[in-house]
Design a protein around this motif. Structure first.
Motif, PDB file in Angstrom:
ATOM      1  N   SER A 103       0.840  -1.188   0.000  1.00  0.00           N
ATOM      2  CA  SER A 103       0.000   0.000   0.000  1.00  0.00           C
ATOM      3  C   SER A 103       0.879   1.242   0.000  1.00  0.00           C
ATOM      4  O   SER A 103       2.027   1.222   0.468  1.00  0.00           O
ATOM      5  CB  SER A 103      -0.916   0.012   1.231  1.00  0.00           C
ATOM      6  N   ASP A 140      -6.646   7.640  -0.971  1.00  0.00           N
ATOM      7  CA  ASP A 140      -6.121   6.497  -1.728  1.00  0.00           C
ATOM      8  C   ASP A 140      -4.913   5.847  -1.053  1.00  0.00           C
ATOM      9  O   ASP A 140      -4.236   5.022  -1.649  1.00  0.00           O
ATOM     10  CB  ASP A 140      -5.715   6.950  -3.138  1.00  0.00           C
ATOM     11  N   ARG A 141      -4.644   6.204   0.196  1.00  0.00           N
ATOM     12  CA  ARG A 141      -3.425   5.737   0.865  1.00  0.00           C
ATOM     13  C   ARG A 141      -3.375   4.222   1.038  1.00  0.00           C
ATOM     14  O   ARG A 141      -2.295   3.642   1.113  1.00  0.00           O
ATOM     15  CB  ARG A 141      -3.282   6.415   2.223  1.00  0.00           C
ATOM     16  N   GLN A 142      -4.540   3.567   1.114  1.00  0.00           N
ATOM     17  CA  GLN A 142      -4.563   2.119   1.317  1.00  0.00           C
ATOM     18  C   GLN A 142      -4.515   1.333   0.005  1.00  0.00           C
ATOM     19  O   GLN A 142      -4.421   0.111   0.023  1.00  0.00           O
ATOM     20  CB  GLN A 142      -5.818   1.708   2.108  1.00  0.00           C
ATOM     21  N   LYS A 143      -4.565   2.024  -1.111  1.00  0.00           N
ATOM     22  CA  LYS A 143      -4.514   1.344  -2.409  1.00  0.00           C
ATOM     23  C   LYS A 143      -3.125   0.768  -2.657  1.00  0.00           C
ATOM     24  O   LYS A 143      -2.119   1.332  -2.226  1.00  0.00           O
ATOM     25  CB  LYS A 143      -4.880   2.309  -3.537  1.00  0.00           C
ATOM     26  N   LYS A 144      -3.095  -0.351  -3.364  1.00  0.00           N
ATOM     27  CA  LYS A 144      -1.827  -0.987  -3.706  1.00  0.00           C
ATOM     28  C   LYS A 144      -1.130  -0.199  -4.814  1.00  0.00           C
ATOM     29  O   LYS A 144      -1.775   0.422  -5.661  1.00  0.00           O
ATOM     30  CB  LYS A 144      -2.055  -2.437  -4.156  1.00  0.00           C
ATOM     31  N   THR A 147      -2.126  -0.379  -8.579  1.00  0.00           N
ATOM     32  CA  THR A 147      -3.424   0.122  -9.052  1.00  0.00           C
ATOM     33  C   THR A 147      -3.327   1.543  -9.589  1.00  0.00           C
ATOM     34  O   THR A 147      -4.320   2.076 -10.099  1.00  0.00           O
ATOM     35  CB  THR A 147      -4.470   0.081  -7.916  1.00  0.00           C
ATOM     36  N   PHE A 148      -2.145   2.151  -9.516  1.00  0.00           N
ATOM     37  CA  PHE A 148      -1.983   3.539  -9.942  1.00  0.00           C
ATOM     38  C   PHE A 148      -1.436   3.634 -11.366  1.00  0.00           C
ATOM     39  O   PHE A 148      -0.728   2.738 -11.838  1.00  0.00           O
ATOM     40  CB  PHE A 148      -1.040   4.279  -8.984  1.00  0.00           C
TER      41      PHE A 148
END
Length: 253
Positions: A103, A140-144, A147-148
């Motif tokens: 993350s 969006d801090r918890q997104k892997k 995914t960006f």
């Protein structure tokens, strides 16, 4: 600027590689960097340009200590016991730098915990501040990482470098892997951060348009040597070395 004390002093820096071409031939020597001397001043943006194989990337690796010089020295105007905090690098392939399944919050916390003594609450607030500073929504801090988009990843790469509060950033082709429309956004972000945080940049690039837009001075490299070094405006209006003139003539400015 030359009246200021340099933040980095490079003296007769050399990096040789020994290559054995075949079983029956003696090994040959390749000078990736050949006795270069260069001062970098606090808060400036210094560009290093040249064609592929000119030695510009190796020079950046030597400055950030990802490579060891054969001879010469690099002096820093700060305590080198905290070198990894003071000098950071932003590379062109962000996807290859990070664990894709980590993350963003964990990625930034790793750096924050290593170099800053903060409470857990302060650490999370610092993550939010860093994300906002590079234009990423803290939600969006918890997104892997995987995914960006490419442009978002480069913003995260910049945030990761800034998490340790460095004095110097080595920017190695920081926008070359991005779409043209995204390149301008990242360049504007870097210029804004440079001004707000009083950072020193060493920009390594083959793109003369980007170097012309961002840099105060330019060092032109060919075959491991600096063939010309001057203020950006003078390089583009009154280049003296034939190699520099050819680079400018061949590029679509």
């Amino acid at each position: 600027m030359q009246n200021k004390k340099p933040i980095i002093e490079i003296k007769q820096l050399t990096k040789k590689y020994y290559i054995k071409n075949s079983l029956f031939r003696k090994r040959s020597i390749v000078h990736a960097v050949n006795h270069i001397s260069l001062d970098v001043y606090a808060n400036e943006i210094l560009g290093i340009i040249g064609e592929s194989g000119s030695g510009k990337t190796t020079t950046g690796e030597l400055i950030v200590k990802l490579n060891t010089p054969t001879s010469g020295e690099i002096r820093f105007d700060f305590d080198e016991t905290h070198f990894r905090k003071e000098v950071q690098i932003v590379m062109q392939q962000s996807k290859e730098v990070f664990d894709p399944f980590m993350s963003v919050e964990k990625l930034l916390l790793e750096a924050i915990k290593l170099h800053q003594k903060l409470t857990k609450k302060e650490q999370l607030l610092e993550v939010e501040r860093l994300l906002l500073s590079v234009g990423i929504n803290p939600m969006d801090r918890q997104k892997k990482v995987n995914t960006f988009s490419g442009g978002q990843l480069q913003r995260i790469c910049i945030a990761r470098a800034l998490a340790v509060k460095p004095k110097v950033l080595i920017l190695d082709e920081p926008v070359s892997a991005l779409d043209v429309s995204v390149q301008g956004q990242i360049i504007n972000l870097l210029l804004d951060l440079h001004q707000k945080m009083n950072l020193t940049y060493i920009l390594i690039s083959h793109d003369l348009n980007i170097v012309r837009l961002m840099c105060h001075r330019i060092a032109v490299m060919k075959n491991g040597e600096i063939v010309e070094l001057d203020e950006t405006q003078k390089i583009f209006s009154h280049a003296t070395h034939e190699y520099t003139k050819k680079l400018i003539a061949d590029f679509d400015l």
